[in-house]
Design a protein around this motif. Structure first.
Motif, short mmCIF file in Angstrom:
data_model
loop_
_atom_site.label_atom_id
_atom_site.label_comp_id
_atom_site.label_asym_id
_atom_site.label_seq_id
_atom_site.Cartn_x
_atom_site.Cartn_y
_atom_site.Cartn_z
N GLN A 7 0.85 -1.19 0.00
CA GLN A 7 0.00 0.00 0.00
C GLN A 7 0.89 1.25 0.00
OE1 GLN A 7 -2.10 -1.45 3.42
NE2 GLN A 7 -3.90 -2.05 2.24
N TRP A 8 0.58 2.24 0.83
CA TRP A 8 1.36 3.49 0.83
C TRP A 8 2.33 3.54 2.01
CZ3 TRP A 8 -3.64 3.52 -1.21
CH2 TRP A 8 -3.80 4.07 -2.48
N GLY A 9 2.85 2.42 2.42
CA GLY A 9 3.76 2.40 3.57
C GLY A 9 2.98 2.26 4.86
N ASP A 10 3.71 2.06 5.97
CA ASP A 10 3.09 1.94 7.29
C ASP A 10 2.10 0.79 7.39
OD1 ASP A 10 4.48 4.28 8.07
OD2 ASP A 10 2.94 5.49 7.11
N GLU A 11 2.36 -0.27 6.65
CA GLU A 11 1.44 -1.42 6.67
C GLU A 11 1.66 -2.30 7.90
OE1 GLU A 11 3.59 -0.86 4.17
OE2 GLU A 11 2.48 -0.52 2.32
N GLY A 12 2.77 -2.06 8.60
CA GLY A 12 3.09 -2.92 9.75
C GLY A 12 4.17 -3.93 9.41
N LYS A 13 5.07 -3.53 8.52
CA LYS A 13 6.12 -4.47 8.06
C LYS A 13 7.04 -4.88 9.21
CE LYS A 13 7.26 -1.48 4.95
NZ LYS A 13 6.10 -0.58 4.98
N GLY A 14 7.30 -3.93 10.13
CA GLY A 14 8.21 -4.24 11.25
C GLY A 14 7.70 -5.44 12.03
N LYS A 15 6.43 -5.41 12.36
CA LYS A 15 5.85 -6.50 13.14
C LYS A 15 5.87 -7.82 12.35
CE LYS A 15 1.88 -8.25 15.38
NZ LYS A 15 0.68 -8.14 16.14
N ILE A 16 5.60 -7.74 11.06
CA ILE A 16 5.57 -8.96 10.24
C ILE A 16 6.98 -9.53 10.07
CG2 ILE A 16 4.96 -9.88 7.95
CD1 ILE A 16 2.56 -9.20 9.89
N VAL A 17 7.94 -8.67 9.84
CA VAL A 17 9.33 -9.15 9.76
C VAL A 17 9.70 -9.83 11.07
CG1 VAL A 17 11.75 -8.40 9.63
CG2 VAL A 17 10.09 -7.53 7.98
N ASP A 18 9.32 -9.20 12.18
CA ASP A 18 9.61 -9.77 13.50
C ASP A 18 9.00 -11.17 13.61
OD1 ASP A 18 10.46 -9.41 16.36
OD2 ASP A 18 8.31 -9.66 16.66
N ALA A 19 7.77 -11.32 13.11
CA ALA A 19 7.10 -12.63 13.19
C ALA A 19 7.77 -13.67 12.31
CB ALA A 19 5.64 -12.48 12.79
N LEU A 20 8.40 -13.21 11.22
CA LEU A 20 9.04 -14.16 10.29
C LEU A 20 10.51 -14.41 10.61
CD1 LEU A 20 7.35 -12.87 7.01
CD2 LEU A 20 6.90 -15.04 8.17
N CYS A 21 10.98 -13.73 11.64
CA CYS A 21 12.41 -13.78 11.99
C CYS A 21 12.82 -15.05 12.72
CB CYS A 21 12.72 -12.65 12.95
SG CYS A 21 13.39 -11.27 12.14
N GLU A 22 11.85 -15.73 13.31
CA GLU A 22 12.19 -16.92 14.07
C GLU A 22 13.06 -17.84 13.22
OE1 GLU A 22 9.20 -19.39 16.50
OE2 GLU A 22 8.17 -17.58 15.80
N ASN A 23 14.17 -18.25 13.75
CA ASN A 23 15.12 -19.12 13.05
C ASN A 23 15.76 -18.46 11.82
OD1 ASN A 23 14.38 -21.18 14.82
ND2 ASN A 23 12.64 -21.69 13.50
N ARG A 30 2.75 -10.88 20.22
CA ARG A 30 2.00 -12.15 20.30
C ARG A 30 0.64 -12.09 19.59
NH1 ARG A 30 2.17 -10.07 25.46
NH2 ARG A 30 0.22 -9.09 26.09
N SER A 31 0.17 -10.88 19.23
CA SER A 31 -1.17 -10.77 18.60
C SER A 31 -1.06 -11.05 17.12
CB SER A 31 -1.75 -9.38 18.82
OG SER A 31 -1.77 -9.07 20.17
N ILE A 32 -0.79 -12.30 16.80
CA ILE A 32 -0.64 -12.66 15.40
C ILE A 32 -1.16 -14.08 15.16
CG2 ILE A 32 1.76 -13.58 15.49
CD1 ILE A 32 1.92 -11.42 12.95
N LEU A 33 -1.90 -14.26 14.08
CA LEU A 33 -2.43 -15.59 13.73
C LEU A 33 -1.64 -16.10 12.54
CD1 LEU A 33 -6.22 -14.56 13.72
CD2 LEU A 33 -4.79 -15.13 15.69
N ARG A 34 -1.26 -17.37 12.60
CA ARG A 34 -0.41 -17.90 11.54
C ARG A 34 -1.14 -18.86 10.63
NH1 ARG A 34 5.26 -16.91 12.76
NH2 ARG A 34 5.28 -15.77 14.71
N ALA A 35 -0.63 -18.99 9.41
CA ALA A 35 -1.33 -19.75 8.36
C ALA A 35 -1.60 -21.18 8.74
CB ALA A 35 -0.50 -19.73 7.09
N LYS A 36 -0.69 -21.80 9.49
CA LYS A 36 -0.91 -23.21 9.80
C LYS A 36 -2.20 -23.38 10.60
CE LYS A 36 2.58 -23.32 13.52
NZ LYS A 36 3.20 -22.04 13.38
#
Ligand code: IMP
Length: 422
Positions: free
Chosen positions: A9-25, A413-419
């Motif tokens: 979109q136009w930025g500020d989508e919440g990428k920081g939080k999503i990167v954080d969620a995908l950072c595990e391992n 922790r407020s995140i739902l995952r695809a699995k």
């Protein structure tokens, strides 16, 4: 395995939080483009951290972070960010490298930007004031100062002189400016000496070892210099093409491309936003979603989800999955609408027009979505109210990709995952 995360979109989508969620391992997290105009927010146990240059991966133990070639580095911001992280007990010096090829933003760039913005008058872009555009301009003009130059005093002096001369600011006309710039840059030599690296070497080593690498995009695709609403854009490519150019790995190395979209849209600064909400709902959404710039504090303009723009962005980026954020902000509203087309004069458009002026004159065609209530107790996708699930399914349909992550609040922790999706 390379996971590219970018805003659709136009930025500020919440990428920081999503990167954080995908950072595990993840072994490596890489900022590829943009600069300190970005503000990536991660909230851990009530404590909020905003990162402008250091990748969000620094908040995950053991993850190594790169600021790659395509980033324009504001040394003041970088230094302050490193100090803050180190003071918070994070081993940032051991886990951060900045590319020797990255360009440096100078105070001169911020000054030029302010003159340009002033000169534009009512047509001002509303930039973040971080000198991003002028720095990328000097890079394209082959006048830029790079991180590697800071390690070679003689070359640095020659380059700074050449830059100032090209701007008509050599010491004959502007006494002391070259010396001031040199003194400014030399103030960061020690910081840079500790973290400057050939980031290609680090990246390719990780690629060859098949490590998990996350590319952290900044801004959003609708602010892309080529594909956004020019001139109301940032000064680099913000999509997958920009991420790859910015870190120097081939497209064939990418495993997945995660498009991050808010459940509605926001925009900071000037430029068209066809679905901008009416009042008082816009103020309500801004307050509820805390829609104030993480870098500048400016109130963000808020609009209904624009599925036409979302499809445009997802298609151009080959998005393979989606992360949808801020579903909680829309919870409990009396009405929720989505845009499914534009009326432009007598024409009906199903994509984003090339001209910013035309996009500004587009009238959205809306469909009304069913509203949903509070999401605070939701632990998995199946717990979501059926109305919220329908909303997400519509997003998947328009984006042509499945949703992998849904964010239901600011906390990590407020995140739902695809699995858990089925
Ligand atoms: P610049 O990148 O500071 O030159 O700003 C150009 C445009 O992009 C302005 O409308 C900014 O508000 C917008 N922009 C730049 N970075 C971001 C960001 O990280 N989030 C949202 N908007 C941004």
């Amino acid at each position: 395995m390379v996971i590219a995360v970018l805003g659709v979109q136009w930025g500020d989508e919440g990428k920081g939080k999503i990167v954080d969620a995908l950072c595990e391992n993840a072994h490596l997290v890489v900022r590829c483009q943009g600069g300190a105009n970005a503000g990536h927010t991660v909230v851990i146990d009530g404590s909020k951290r905003v990162l402008h240059l250091v990748p969000s991966g620094i908040l995950t133990d053991g993850t190594y972070c790169l600021i790659a070639d395509g980033v324009v580095v504001d040394l003041d911001v970088l230094h302050a960010e490193i100090e803050n992280l180190a003071n918070a007990g994070i081993d940032v010096w051991k886990r951060l490298a900045v590319s020797k090829r990255a360009h440096v933003v100078l105070p001169l760039h911020r000054e030029i930007e302010s003159i340009h913005e002033e000169a534009r008058g009512k047509a001002r872009i509303g930039t973040t004031g971080r000198g991003i555009g002028p720095c990328y301009s000097d890079k394209a003009s082959r006048l830029g100062i790079r991180i590697c130059d800071l390690l070679e005093p003689k070359r640095l002096a020659d380059r700074v002189k050449a830059l100032y001369r090209a701007h008509g600011l050599d010491d004959r006309r502007s006494a002391g400016s070259v010396e001031a710039a040199m003194a400014y840059l030399e103030g960061f030599t020690e910081t840079i000496r500790r973290i400057a690296a050939d980031t290609h070497a680090i990246l390719f080593q990780a690629l060859e070892a098949n490590k998990r690498i996350v590319l952290e995009g900044s801004q959003g695709f609708l602010l892309d210099i080529d594909h956004g609403s020019y001139p109301y854009v940032t000064s680099c490519n913000t999509g997958i093409h920009g991420l790859l150019a910015g870190c120097g790995i081939p497209p064939s190395a990418v495993t997945s491309i995660v498009g991050v979209a808010k459940a509605y849209v926001t925009r900071v600064g000037g430029g068209p936003l066809p679905t901008e909400m009416e009042e008082p709902i816009q103020t309500e959404v801004r307050q509820k979603g805390e829609e104030f710039g993480a870098t500048t504090g400016r109130p963000r303009r808020c609009g209904w989800l624009d599925l036409v723009a979302l499809r445009y962005a997802c298609r151009a980026n080959g998005v393979t999955s989606l992360a949808v954020t801020k579903m909680d902000t829309l919870a409990g509203l009396d009405t929720v609408k989505v845009c499914v087309g534009y009326d432009y004069g007598a024409q009906s458009l199903d994509t984003v027009p090339a001209e910013a002026e035309a996009l500004g004159e587009c009238n959205p065609k809306y469909e009304t979505a069913e509203v949903w209530g509070d999401l605070s107790g939701v632990q998995c996708f199946g717990d979501l109210p059926s109305e919220a699930r329908s909303y997400l399914r519509a997003i998947e349909h328009w984006a042509g990709a499945e949703i992998e992550l849904v964010s239901t609040g600011p906390e990590r922790r407020s995140i739902l995952r695809a699995k858990q999706l089925t």
